[in-house]
Every structure is written in C-alpha cells, then in structure tokens.
Enzyme design. Structure first.
Site, PDB file in Angstrom:
ATOM      1  N   PHE A  95     -30.726  40.439 -62.459  1.00 35.48           N
ATOM      2  CA  PHE A  95     -31.195  39.060 -62.025  1.00 35.48           C
ATOM      3  C   PHE A  95     -32.067  37.809 -62.196  1.00 35.48           C
ATOM      4  CE2 PHE A  95     -30.557  39.933 -57.150  1.00 35.48           C
ATOM      5  CZ  PHE A  95     -29.287  40.158 -57.675  1.00 35.48           C
TER       6      PHE A  95
ATOM      7  N   GLN B 104     -33.241  27.602 -50.169  1.00 41.32           N
ATOM      8  CA  GLN B 104     -32.940  28.294 -51.143  1.00 41.32           C
ATOM      9  C   GLN B 104     -31.072  28.008 -51.112  1.00 41.32           C
ATOM     10  OE1 GLN B 104     -33.165  32.780 -53.084  1.00 41.32           O
ATOM     11  NE2 GLN B 104     -33.917  30.943 -54.571  1.00 41.32           N
TER      12      GLN B 104
ATOM     13  N   HIS C 272     -27.970  29.306 -52.739  1.00 41.66           N
ATOM     14  CA  HIS C 272     -27.351  30.278 -53.851  1.00 41.66           C
ATOM     15  C   HIS C 272     -26.020  29.946 -54.884  1.00 41.66           C
ATOM     16  CE1 HIS C 272     -25.931  34.181 -55.721  1.00 41.66           C
ATOM     17  NE2 HIS C 272     -26.508  34.672 -55.204  1.00 41.66           N
TER      18      HIS C 272
ATOM     19  N   LEU D  86     -21.294  35.651 -49.791  1.00 43.03           N
ATOM     20  CA  LEU D  86     -22.234  35.435 -50.879  1.00 43.03           C
ATOM     21  C   LEU D  86     -21.338  35.906 -51.817  1.00 43.03           C
ATOM     22  CD1 LEU D  86     -24.828  34.740 -52.467  1.00 43.03           C
ATOM     23  CD2 LEU D  86     -25.501  37.552 -51.607  1.00 43.03           C
TER      24      LEU D  86
ATOM     25  N   GLU E 206     -25.830  37.708 -57.068  1.00 40.75           N
ATOM     26  CA  GLU E 206     -26.065  37.477 -58.357  1.00 40.75           C
ATOM     27  C   GLU E 206     -26.091  38.286 -59.382  1.00 40.75           C
ATOM     28  OE1 GLU E 206     -29.727  34.174 -58.815  1.00 40.75           O
ATOM     29  OE2 GLU E 206     -30.430  36.360 -58.941  1.00 40.75           O
TER      30      GLU E 206
ATOM     31  N   ARG F 271     -32.509  30.691 -59.416  1.00 38.24           N
ATOM     32  CA  ARG F 271     -31.355  30.302 -58.856  1.00 38.24           C
ATOM     33  C   ARG F 271     -31.098  28.248 -58.168  1.00 38.24           C
ATOM     34  NH1 ARG F 271     -30.866  34.411 -53.870  1.00 38.24           N
ATOM     35  NH2 ARG F 271     -30.171  36.004 -55.434  1.00 38.24           N
TER      36      ARG F 271
ATOM     37  N   HIS G 227     -28.925  29.985 -48.583  1.00 38.35           N
ATOM     38  CA  HIS G 227     -29.032  30.915 -48.488  1.00 38.35           C
ATOM     39  C   HIS G 227     -30.276  32.064 -48.430  1.00 38.35           C
ATOM     40  CE1 HIS G 227     -28.758  35.476 -50.436  1.00 38.35           C
ATOM     41  NE2 HIS G 227     -29.296  34.883 -51.162  1.00 38.35           N
TER      42      HIS G 227
ATOM     43  N   ARG H 112     -37.492  31.473 -54.215  1.00 41.03           N
ATOM     44  CA  ARG H 112     -37.399  32.786 -55.005  1.00 41.03           C
ATOM     45  C   ARG H 112     -36.829  33.306 -55.520  1.00 41.03           C
ATOM     46  NH1 ARG H 112     -33.880  37.350 -51.988  1.00 41.03           N
ATOM     47  NH2 ARG H 112     -32.835  35.378 -51.016  1.00 41.03           N
TER      48      ARG H 112
HETATM   49  C1  LIG Z   1     -25.491  37.690 -47.902  1.00 46.87           C
HETATM   50  C2  LIG Z   1     -26.821  37.574 -48.660  1.00 46.87           C
HETATM   51  C3  LIG Z   1     -26.996  38.473 -49.291  1.00 46.87           C
HETATM   52  C4  LIG Z   1     -29.104  38.978 -49.909  1.00 46.87           C
HETATM   53  N1  LIG Z   1     -29.189  39.719 -50.859  1.00 46.87           N
HETATM   54  C5  LIG Z   1     -30.718  40.043 -51.161  1.00 46.87           C
HETATM   55  C6  LIG Z   1     -30.476  40.870 -51.804  1.00 46.87           C
HETATM   56  O1  LIG Z   1     -30.238  41.205 -52.903  1.00 46.87           O
HETATM   57  N2  LIG Z   1     -32.109  41.343 -52.474  1.00 46.87           N
HETATM   58  C7  LIG Z   1     -32.730  40.596 -52.153  1.00 46.87           C
HETATM   59  O2  LIG Z   1     -33.538  41.037 -52.649  1.00 46.87           O
HETATM   60  N3  LIG Z   1     -32.833  39.882 -50.745  1.00 46.87           N
HETATM   61  C8  LIG Z   1     -31.515  39.513 -50.665  1.00 46.87           C
HETATM   62  N4  LIG Z   1     -31.519  38.272 -49.847  1.00 46.87           N
HETATM   63  C9  LIG Z   1     -31.859  38.108 -48.497  1.00 46.87           C
HETATM   64  C10 LIG Z   1     -32.126  39.066 -47.671  1.00 46.87           C
HETATM   65  O3  LIG Z   1     -31.764  39.835 -47.145  1.00 46.87           O
HETATM   66  C11 LIG Z   1     -33.758  38.840 -46.531  1.00 46.87           C
HETATM   67  O4  LIG Z   1     -34.073  37.386 -46.428  1.00 46.87           O
HETATM   68  C12 LIG Z   1     -34.038  40.055 -45.611  1.00 46.87           C
HETATM   69  O5  LIG Z   1     -32.913  40.624 -45.067  1.00 46.87           O
HETATM   70  C13 LIG Z   1     -33.653  38.748 -43.890  1.00 46.87           C
HETATM   71  O6  LIG Z   1     -35.118  40.343 -43.535  1.00 46.87           O
HETATM   72  P1  LIG Z   1     -35.206  40.230 -41.889  1.00 46.87           P
HETATM   73  O7  LIG Z   1     -36.555  41.838 -41.926  1.00 46.87           O
HETATM   74  O8  LIG Z   1     -36.907  39.371 -42.201  1.00 46.87           O
HETATM   75  O9  LIG Z   1     -34.588  39.760 -40.841  1.00 46.87           O
HETATM   76  P2  LIG Z   1     -32.868  40.354 -40.400  1.00 46.87           P
HETATM   77  O10 LIG Z   1     -32.695  41.516 -42.062  1.00 46.87           O
HETATM   78  O11 LIG Z   1     -32.489  38.412 -40.880  1.00 46.87           O
HETATM   79  O12 LIG Z   1     -33.050  40.682 -39.462  1.00 46.87           O
HETATM   80  C14 LIG Z   1     -33.272  39.429 -38.018  1.00 46.87           C
HETATM   81  C15 LIG Z   1     -34.101  40.387 -36.850  1.00 46.87           C
HETATM   82  O13 LIG Z   1     -34.530  39.369 -35.859  1.00 46.87           O
HETATM   83  C16 LIG Z   1     -33.472  39.369 -34.696  1.00 46.87           C
HETATM   84  N5  LIG Z   1     -34.237  37.964 -34.073  1.00 46.87           N
HETATM   85  C17 LIG Z   1     -33.572  36.722 -34.302  1.00 46.87           C
HETATM   86  N6  LIG Z   1     -33.959  36.147 -33.126  1.00 46.87           N
HETATM   87  C18 LIG Z   1     -33.761  36.984 -31.974  1.00 46.87           C
HETATM   88  C19 LIG Z   1     -34.439  36.503 -31.036  1.00 46.87           C
HETATM   89  N7  LIG Z   1     -34.397  35.211 -30.604  1.00 46.87           N
HETATM   90  N8  LIG Z   1     -34.854  37.495 -29.808  1.00 46.87           N
HETATM   91  C20 LIG Z   1     -34.657  39.217 -30.345  1.00 46.87           C
HETATM   92  N9  LIG Z   1     -34.102  39.202 -31.424  1.00 46.87           N
HETATM   93  C21 LIG Z   1     -34.377  38.097 -32.995  1.00 46.87           C
HETATM   94  C22 LIG Z   1     -32.464  39.985 -35.015  1.00 46.87           C
HETATM   95  O14 LIG Z   1     -31.575  40.321 -34.251  1.00 46.87           O
HETATM   96  C23 LIG Z   1     -32.581  41.411 -35.725  1.00 46.87           C
HETATM   97  O15 LIG Z   1     -33.362  42.302 -35.890  1.00 46.87           O
HETATM   98  C24 LIG Z   1     -29.802  38.741 -49.509  1.00 46.87           C
HETATM   99  C25 LIG Z   1     -29.841  37.017 -48.176  1.00 46.87           C
HETATM  100  C26 LIG Z   1     -28.521  36.827 -47.508  1.00 46.87           C
HETATM  101  C27 LIG Z   1     -27.116  35.948 -46.787  1.00 46.87           C
END
Ligand SMILES: Cc1cc2nc3c(=O)[nH]c(=O)nc-3n(C[C@H](O)[C@H](O)[C@H](O)COP(=O)(O)OP(=O)(O)OC[C@H]3O[C@@H](n4cnc5c(N)ncnc54)[C@H](O)[C@@H]3O)c2cc1C
Length: 569
Positions: free
Chosen positions: A120, A234, A236, A246, A249, A280, A349, A384
C-alpha cells in the site's frame, strides 16, 4: 413531553468503530445496557465500502517491524501525527487482526496458508492485510455477527441523532428522531462514544457513501468540543470517472501504474523510489500537476483525468485479487480493466481531522469519547496512510469501548438539563421542519459541495479559500431552511436539510483552518506557501464554535522519537 429512553452507554454510529466499541464494552461488563444508534441499517454504514486492507505488522520474522510501521506512519503524516498515538496504533494492531480472525473474518490467504498482506502507498513493507478487495464488508459482517453474541447490546437502526446534551461538565444524553415514525426522543445515558465517521460528502466528487455527512462532528462542535486539524482532507489519487467511486490503492499495490497522455509513467519524476506507491498526498499532487500542465486526458464528460493501467496484471489476477475493482470498472465506467486503462482523478476520500481527543479517545467533556474517522486523536497527522483507518477504528473502538464501560460502572446519573432538549426541539422543528423559504435546499447543497471541490481541493491558495468562505456565507444566508414534505415517516427531505445545516458549519471549519495554515504540509498544499514551515506551523489546529465566528487555537504535537525531516519517496 418528549419521549425518553435510558441506557448506560450510548454509541452513535454502527460502522467499524461503533461496532468494535460495542463488543468491547459488552465484554468489559455484562451489567451495562449498551445502545448503538445509527441513522442507517448497520450493514449500510460507510465502513462496508472499505476495499484494500487493514495495516498491521504480522510477520516480523520475514522482515517487517513495529518500528517500520511507526516510522512510515509518522513520515506519512508529514510529522504532524502524535507519535505516542501512532505507537499505540501499531502495537495494538497485530492482536486485532487475530481477534477478528477468531471471530470469523475470512482474511485472504497466501499460498502457504498464512494471512495475506499486500503493498500500500507509503509503506516500506507489504502490511495491508486484505480480504480480496472487500475488507470493510467482511470486517463489518464479522463484527456485526459478534455483536449478536451479547444480550446487552441493543441496536437503534434508522435513528437520526441531532444533538448531544451535557450539563457543562458531564455527558447526560442525546436527542434523536426515530425515522420510521418521525418521533423525537431523548436518550439518556452516562457515557457516549461518538463514532459517526467522516464527512467526505462535503465535496461533490467523493468516494464516500452519500450518508457520510458531518452531523456527528457538528453535534460535538455545537456542544463545545473542538474540531481538530479539519483543514487536512485526503484526496485519493484514483477515483473512477465519472462517479468518483474508489479504485483501491490495492490496485497499484498489485502492480498497476499511472500514465499521462504521452504514455509516460510520470510518477518516476515525482517519487523515483516509491513511484505510484508514494503516499496519497504526493501522488494526488503529481496527478494534478500533470493535468494542470496539459498532460492529462479529457474524459467524455469534459473532466480532466489520467489513466490507471492494470492490463499487464492479467485477467486471472484481477479476478482473484481485485474482483470489486473489475466490477466497478465494468458497471460504472464500461471498461474491462484487463483490456483498457481506467480513467481516474484525485477524489475526496478521508478526513484526517475530527473531534479533538486525547490518546485514549476522550474528548473535552467528561463521559464522552470519540472513535474512528469522526475522532481526531492525531494518529494520521496531515496525511493518512491507506489501511491505517480501518486499523484505527478497531484499536480505538476497543479502547473507548473498554474505558466508557468502566466509567459507566462508577458514574452516577447526572441531573438532566431538560431545557436543552426543548431548545433542540425548537431548533430543528421551528428552525428547520417548519421553516419557510423559496430556495431549493438540494441546489444549495450542490452549490456548497461544488464550491468545496473547486476552492479547497488538492491545491489551495489564499484567494480561492477566502472566495470559498465568502460563497459559503452567502449560500448560508439564503432561505433554504425549510422542509416541503410534511410526512412524519422516513422524511428524507427533513434528514437532507438537517444534514445540510451541519454541512455549513463543518465546511466553514475546514476553510478557516485552511486559511490560517499558511504552509504546505501533507494533504494541505498551498500554492502561495509551497513549503512546510515547522517554525510556525508544527502544531494542531483546534476550532471552537461561536455564534459569530469560529475560534481558532493551537495545540502541541507530541514528538517522541522522530524529529521532522524532509519527506522523500
Ligand atoms: C471507498 C472507501 C474505501 C476505503 N477503504 C479503506 C481501506 O481499504 N482501508 C482503510 O483502512 N480505510 C479505508 N477507507 C477509510 C475507512 O473506510 C473509514 O475511515 C472507516 O470505515 C470509517 O469507519 P467509522 O466507523 O469511523 O464510520 P462509518 O463507517 O462511516 O460509520 C458512521 C456511522 O455513523 C452513523 N451516523 C452518522 N451520522 C449519524 C447521525 N446523525 N445519527 C445517527 N447515526 C449517524 C452512520 O449511520 C454510520 O453507522 C476507505 C474509505 C472509502 C471512502
């Protein structure tokens, strides 16, 4: 009288961070009542779309090391990452990978049967632990399934949280709307973990789910907590055109490369050693330089882009290791990556910034923690490294879940400030639901996100940022705060306007932070201040809410071992 529910520990967000926190809290104590509140169904949380991998040092005997992962992350962060926090991430991660394995995670395997890892960007060793190119989906499924083993975790799916209530010192509860009935509730609790994810939908060209909007950040901000380092967004390198979905990577990790219109593998000029696998920020800037200097392609939509070539990997490898990339290319671009290069361009991203926390995820208010992308414990600094975010969600999900559960066991229920619930009810029902105006909020949302894409993208400068802020404030004055659909059940018109309301405040924080940081560091590249300036800007930015103007403060960076040096890839 507002309907009221009570739990001990509230977790807002059911992504990787929220689910990992819920499991840990339930493991710490079976005697506490845990609620996971999410505006979505659990498996629609943005985390399911993580593709490429989760970083961890698994094979020191083969040449990887904790020190190398720590240094790669410090360097990737452009020396703004807090080094004690980075050490914690790296030390905790190997056991998280095995923990997930024991809960049923189907990691991809090497020929010898051991867990698979791939290259990566920004790493000196292939340590992105993967499950094909659907790592987030499999991790979410594993965690959600594990949650079912505990009787004390209750899910409130499709509940839209609107505010955090505290008494000036301690957490007391939240307010939320049950989307299926439209009923407004108070949910009381002794502790809260904010795990609401990032807010990449502040940009119109984005890899994020449509639901990735900033209400969680905004709730914390309105409740008096600082947002930290929000100017670091960030981009991407490889969002597929035209949608922005996406292309992981991992595609470059498997050997894919970038070409300009002269057929030149231009990354050799910008990162002679790491090429396409530089960090990135470096690759995205190189791509935008190629485009700005006229060496890009014109996509049929008129947008400038470059090509990502995977053809030499062959159909078999693409099907085995990058099946989702193949499907995305075919379905959303009409391109078979084994036969044609893919059209790509840098895309919003990830947010390095978030709610200001300490190394344990504690915020400035007693009883409130933040974890995952919504939090800024400063593990990523100014940029990141890929695969470190799902890792962060797991590590700080575990830490905050444990600490919040222990806190709940000791804490007493505070006196509940009911007047704050009435004020919140008035804000959203009088101020938004029953608001009036002629301006279409969906058009305003588009204008706001287009402005962010134009003025606060890969390269920034003072004039653009100030113009952007002016435009934001003009848009904010328009009469968009009204909900035309008066339905109670599943009123997405209402949710959309509430999201927009939060977007204005948080976009403003990004712009004021970007204006104040007169240097280039990590993902924040100022053409008018092209160099990093450690003398004046080796500090975190904190922004506090004020009814007039956001208030900006500085916060020190923790440097334990590695003094800042020039970054080269
Ligand atoms: C396309 C893509 C691919 C990625 N691939 C990778 C990878 O391969 N490896 C890596 O390390 N990272 C990757 N990332 C980054 C990573 O996916 C995210 O940073 C991570 O999944 C975020 O998880 P989280 O639990 O913080 O929030 P999220 O999974 O975004 O969850 C947010 C939660 O908050 C809830 N929520 C939001 N607002 C409210 C509200 N007002 N009321 C109630 N609930 C609410 C939503 O319903 C959801 O359940 C990627 C990002 C993207 C965009």
């Amino acid at each position: 009288m507002v309907d009221t529910i009570e739990h001990d520990l509230l977790i807002v967000g059911s992504g990787l961070a929220g689910l990992r926190a819920a499991i840990q809290a339930a493991k710490t104590s079976s005697n506490i009542k845990i609620a996971v509140i999410s505006k979505l169904q659990v498996m629609r949380s943005h985390s399911v779309s993580a593709e490429g991998g989760t970083a961890a040092v698994l094979f020191p005997e083969e040449g990887d090391s904790i020190e190398s992962h720590v240094y790669d992350t410090v360097k990737g962060s452009d020396f703004l990452g807090d080094q004690d926090v980075i050490e914690k991430l790296v030390n905790e991660m190997p056991s998280e990978i095995y923990q997930l394995e024991h809960w049923g995670m189907p990691w991809s395997r090497r020929e010898d049967g051991r867990i698979g890892q791939r290259n990566f960007g920004g790493y000196s060793y292939p340590r992105a632990t993967f499950a094909q190119d659907k790592v987030g989906f499999y991790e979410m499924q594993t965690l959600y399934d594990t949650c079912q083993k505990f009787d004390n975790i209750e899910f409130y799916n499709e509940w839209f949280t609107t505010s955090i209530i505290h008494d000036g010192q301690k957490f007391c509860g939240i307010t939320a709307i049950k989307l299926s009935s439209g009923t407004f509730y108070t949910i009381k609790g002794k502790a809260l973990i904010i795990a609401t994810g990032g807010a990449g939908r502040l940009y119109s060209y984005s890899t994020y789910s449509l639901s990735s909007t900033p209400e969680g950040l905004d709730m914390a901000y309105r409740a008096g907590m600082a947002l930290k380092d929000m100017e670091f967004v960030q981009f991407h390198p490889t969002g597929i055109l035209p949608s922005g979905i996406l292309i992981t990577e991992g595609a470059r990790g498997e050997g894919g490369y970038l070409l300009n219109k002269d057929g030149d593998r231009f990354m050799k000029k910008y990162a002679p050693s790491k090429l396409e696998l530089a960090s990135r920020d470096v690759v995205s800037r190189a791509m935008m330089t190629e485009i700005n200097e006229g060496r890009g392609f014109k996509h049929e939509t008129g947008v400038d882009c470059l090509k990502l070539d995977l053809r030499h990997l062959g159909n078999e490898l693409i099907i085995k290791k990058l099946p989702a990339i193949r499907e995305i290319s075919l379905k959303f671009s009409g391109i078979d990556p084994a036969k044609e290069p893919i059209d790509v361009r840098p895309v919003s991203h990830y947010m390095m910034g978030g709610i200001h926390t300490n190394i344990d995820g504690a915020t400035e208010i007693q009883g409130i923690w933040a974890a995952g992308e919504a939090a800024c414990n400063s593990v990523h600094g100014a940029n990141r490294l890929g695969a470190n975010s799902t890792a962060e969600c797991l590590v700080w999900g575990k830490i905050t879940g444990d600490l919040a559960a222990k806190y709940v066991l000791e804490a007493k229920s505070p006196q509940f400030p009911l007047h704050l619930v009435s004020a919140e009810e008035k804000r959203i029902y009088d101020g938004i639901f029953r608001g009036s105006g002629s301006v279409n909020p969906y058009e305003v949302r588009q204008d706001l996100t287009d402005m962010m894409n134009e003025k606060a993208y890969v390269f920034r400068n003072e004039n653009d940022l100030i113009d952007g802020l002016k435009k934001l404030r003009e848009l904010k004055q328009k009469t968009w705060k009204h909900v035309d659909d008066k339905a109670k059940e599943y009123n997405t018109n209402f949710s959309n306007v509430m999201e927009l309301d939060s977007m204005f405040r948080v976009a403003e924080v990004i712009l004021v932070g970007a204006i104040a940081r007169k240097e280039s560091r990590g993902a924040h590249a100022r053409t008018d201040y092209p160099d990093r300036d450690d003398k004046n800007f080796l500090h975190h930015t904190l922004v506090y809410y004020d009814t007039k103007e956001p208030i900006i403060k500085k916060h020190p960076v923790t440097i334990t071992k590695y003094k800042p040096v020039e970054r080269k890839y």
